[in-house]
Design an enzyme around this catalytic site. Structure first.
Site, PDB file in Angstrom:
ATOM      1  N   GLU A 210      28.274  43.588  43.496  1.00  0.00           N
ATOM      2  CA  GLU A 210      27.224  42.594  43.669  1.00  0.00           C
ATOM      3  C   GLU A 210      26.661  42.596  45.084  1.00  0.00           C
ATOM      4  O   GLU A 210      27.405  42.720  46.056  1.00  0.00           O
ATOM      5  CB  GLU A 210      27.825  41.217  43.361  1.00  0.00           C
ATOM      6  CG  GLU A 210      26.829  40.199  42.870  1.00  0.00           C
ATOM      7  CD  GLU A 210      27.532  39.051  42.137  1.00  0.00           C
ATOM      8  OE1 GLU A 210      27.469  39.015  40.905  1.00  0.00           O
ATOM      9  OE2 GLU A 210      28.140  38.214  42.808  1.00  0.00           O
ATOM     10  N   HIS A 409      41.793  33.037  41.881  1.00  0.00           N
ATOM     11  CA  HIS A 409      41.209  34.380  42.030  1.00  0.00           C
ATOM     12  C   HIS A 409      39.770  34.483  41.561  1.00  0.00           C
ATOM     13  O   HIS A 409      39.077  35.430  41.873  1.00  0.00           O
ATOM     14  CB  HIS A 409      42.052  35.412  41.295  1.00  0.00           C
ATOM     15  CG  HIS A 409      41.719  35.589  39.846  1.00  0.00           C
ATOM     16  ND1 HIS A 409      41.702  34.549  38.947  1.00  0.00           N
ATOM     17  CD2 HIS A 409      41.378  36.688  39.130  1.00  0.00           C
ATOM     18  CE1 HIS A 409      41.379  35.010  37.751  1.00  0.00           C
ATOM     19  NE2 HIS A 409      41.174  36.287  37.827  1.00  0.00           N
ATOM     20  N   GLY A 410      39.318  33.538  40.764  1.00  0.00           N
ATOM     21  CA  GLY A 410      37.961  33.653  40.225  1.00  0.00           C
ATOM     22  C   GLY A 410      37.552  32.354  39.567  1.00  0.00           C
ATOM     23  O   GLY A 410      38.132  31.299  39.842  1.00  0.00           O
ATOM     24  N   GLY A 412      37.529  31.880  36.099  1.00  0.00           N
ATOM     25  CA  GLY A 412      38.324  31.620  34.902  1.00  0.00           C
ATOM     26  C   GLY A 412      37.412  31.357  33.713  1.00  0.00           C
ATOM     27  O   GLY A 412      36.472  30.574  33.792  1.00  0.00           O
TER      28      GLY A 412
END
Lengths: 486, 143
Positions: A210, A409-410, A412
């Site tokens: 990205e 981490h992100g 989800g």
């Protein structure tokens, strides 16, 4: 098809919810879910079953943790964290996942939105050509078996020695880009064959590359942002991928080995075969750890090679050298890994094998795990969001010791892939995002629909939860303007 | 060959149920489900090349798991998708033996409508059972 019902939670704080050890008689420790009330209410119920299964594993210390981006996976939930005593505890490949060392890398530039916007399409098109993505795409490096074995023993350094990157990149990677314990004598021919042609590939699913924009209003800690080389208006590059087929094969093979010996040799009983385990201090446990180390190194090498291509692509499009564009790496972090670490447990220092599956290390200031470059401030933590909503850079904290220095981490997922495909159409989504100023190239429209922003939890709430709970502190949010989806 | 994808069993991955009148049919159904999860137009895979392998295991669920692992392996190691299945499964002295010849072709993104990559066949809720006259398997794939 699930009969699961929601367990009773004891509220520890606004952001910590505990499931008592009595919830199920085979649990060795309680469960702690880190979550805002809203995220907790929306979590799918299988998460609680899965994290309670984790709480039954031999040698688990204190709590089985679930991060705010937690959702059900197979075996461990995504966002699951468990630390086992290295003396008498187990190691479980299911606690790491098949995609060993799936992780994130963030690269900064000195380019601004005004420099990049006019050439955005060209940049994305060049990156799409140069960074292989999707099913069946061959890698950037063409290696023979011997070279591949060297690469998985040595990690990112191998790539840099061959000219794929800058020397300084190494100090900006967890473990300096190499799991020292890796041993390629513990991997199979099949694992090598599966990975041989995949060094420098993005993969598919939720893997992406990205181009992102640092907006002034999204810089939360301007002091740290500046120290780490971020500024308002800046363009940065973030990507997400792992150890590809090689890591998948390592996990596949060792899971089966563990299934063969777990009960007969070690008397370990588990609820779910995906949680197959072996004592860390056993020949099988040690062999897996060393093979996993090879996959960790493949993950670092894969991302290192991709970084090299990203720098090349920027050079082609902007006609300047990567050095002139100050394309320094900020950090590379893994969110699927088990790691041998020293932690304090009830006042006593212990060596633990910390499993993080869909969870990021978040070591605070002064910890030896943090590279010197960042040691005063805590490690950079990269939390990747969906292609619509943006991603975050945070800093590790001392407070994170409550979760063995671990954070989210992100985003989800909140919607299954099938649901997402029913709700969104890839072509339409691509068009809508383009209207919002996000130019996307995907290898598959169906795959694109599965990754729609609406299929994920709100990233800002996940990040806020980690911030409020003290697991990591916000530095800046980055907004996507271009995306390549594998 | 009958297989169907199952909703609600997994948030981020792909779950399917496969059936067959006998083990050969079950294995073929499950194999096709694995391929279908990666490619929309499974019917576009032509039988241009073939691979042969044999597997054995004391339990039928482990044998099916090993078989599906092979499909995932060939997808990465040889870039192959399969459409033709010639399978023979026999049981001897408590052990199952599989002889497989699979026909297919190299992955071609211009022709095969790719969806997502299967990383592995998980063990979570994995089950193979015989009910009345049919075999049934439930499988979750990590994608």
């Amino acid at each position: 098809m699930m009969e699961t019902k929601k367990p009773e939670f004891n509220k520890v704080s606004d952001y910590i919810w505990e499931i008592s050890k009595d919830y199920r008689e085979d649990m060795r420790v309680p469960v702690r879910v880190y979550s805002s009330r809203a995220l907790l209410d929306e979590m799918d119920l299988q998460v609680y079953d899965q994290i309670s299964n984790v709480a039954t594993l031999p040698g688990i210390q204190k709590y089985a943790y679930c991060m705010p981006d937690g959702h059900s996976g197979y075996g461990f939930p995504i966002g699951g964290v468990a630390a086992m005593d290295s003396e008498d505890g187990v190691i479980s490949p299911g606690g790491i996942g098949f995609d060993i060392n799936c992780g994130m890398r963030l690269i900064r530039t000195n380019l601004t939105i005004d420099d990049v916007q006019p050439k955005l399409r060209e940049l994305i098109d060049v990156l799409y050509d140069r960074v292989p993505a999707g099913v069946g795409k061959g890698g950037i490096l063409k290696l023979n078996k011997q070279e591949f074995k060297e690469l998985v023993d040595e990690g990112a350094r191998w790539c840099i020695d061959k000219g794929y990157g800058w020397g300084e990149d190494l100090e900006r990677i967890e473990l300096n880009g190499r799991a020292q314990y890796a041993d390629s004598s513990k991997i199979s021919e099949k694992a090598i064959k599966r990975g041989l042609d995949q060094v420098g590939t993005l993969g598919s699913g939720n893997h992406y590359l990205e181009i992102q924009h640092v907006l002034e209003e999204n810089v939360v800690d301007s002091g740290l942002a500046k120290k780490w080389g971020l500024f308002p208006g800046q363009i940065v590059v973030m990507f997400h991928c792992g150890s590809r087929g090689f890591g998948h094969q390592v996990a596949t093979e060792y899971l089966k080995l563990f299934l063969d010996v777990m009960k007969s040799k070690y008397g370990i009983k588990i609820r779910d075969r995906e949680l197959a385990s072996a004592p860390f201090n056993s020949p099988e446990g040690q062999d897996y750890f060393k093979a996993m180390g090879c996959a960790v190194n493949m993950g670092f090498a894969n991302r290192q090679t991709i970084l090299h291509r990203i720098r090349n692509s920027f050079e082609k499009v902007f006609g300047q050298s990567a050095e002139d564009m100050e394309m320094h790496q900020v950090y590379d972090i893994s969110h699927n890994r088990a790691s041998l670490e020293e932690h304090e447990v009830d006042g006593e220092k212990k060596k633990l094998i910390v499993h993080r599956k869909g969870a990021t290390a978040s070591f605070g200031p002064g910890r030896k795990e943090v590279p010197e470059l960042y040691r005063d401030d805590g490690q950079p933590v990269i939390i990747g969001g969906s292609m619509e909503t943006g991603s975050w850079l945070l800093a590790g904290t001392e407070d994170a010791k409550q979760t063995w220095y671990t954070t989210a981490h992100g985003s989800g997922r909140t919607m299954s892939r099938t649901q997402a495909k029913k709700k969104y159409r890839g072509e339409k989504l691509q068009k809508r995002l383009e209207e919002q100023g996000i130019y996307i190239k995907a290898t598959s429209y169906a795959g694109l629909a599965e990754e729609a922003g609406g299929a994920y939890k709100p990233i800002d709430e996940v990040v806020e939860t980690t911030h409020q709970a003290g697991l990591s502190k916000k530095v800046a949010k980055m907004k996507p303007i271009g995306n390549i989806k594998g | 060959m009958p297989y169907s994808f199952v909703e609600g069993a997994t948030m981020a991955d792909v779950a399917f149920e496969a059936t067959g009148k006998n083990l050969e049919e079950l294995f073929e159904s499950a194999g096709k489900a694995v391929t279908k999860s990666m490619i929309e137009n499974i019917e576009s895979i032509e039988e241009e090349t073939s691979v042969e392998f044999s597997l054995n295991h004391g339990s039928v669920d482990r044998l099916l798991h090993d078989f599906l692992d092979e499909l995932v392996y060939y997808k990465d190691a040889e870039n192959l998708f399969f459409s033709g299945y010639m399978l023979k499964i026999r049981k001897e002295e408590g052990k199952y033996y599989l002889e497989a010849m699979l026909k297919g072709e190299k992955i071609n993104p211009d022709k095969h409508e790719l969806v997502v990559n299967v990383k592995a066949v998980s063990w979570h809720k994995y089950e193979v059972k015989k009910k009345e006259d049919a075999w049934k398997a439930f499988v979750i794939l990590d994608v």
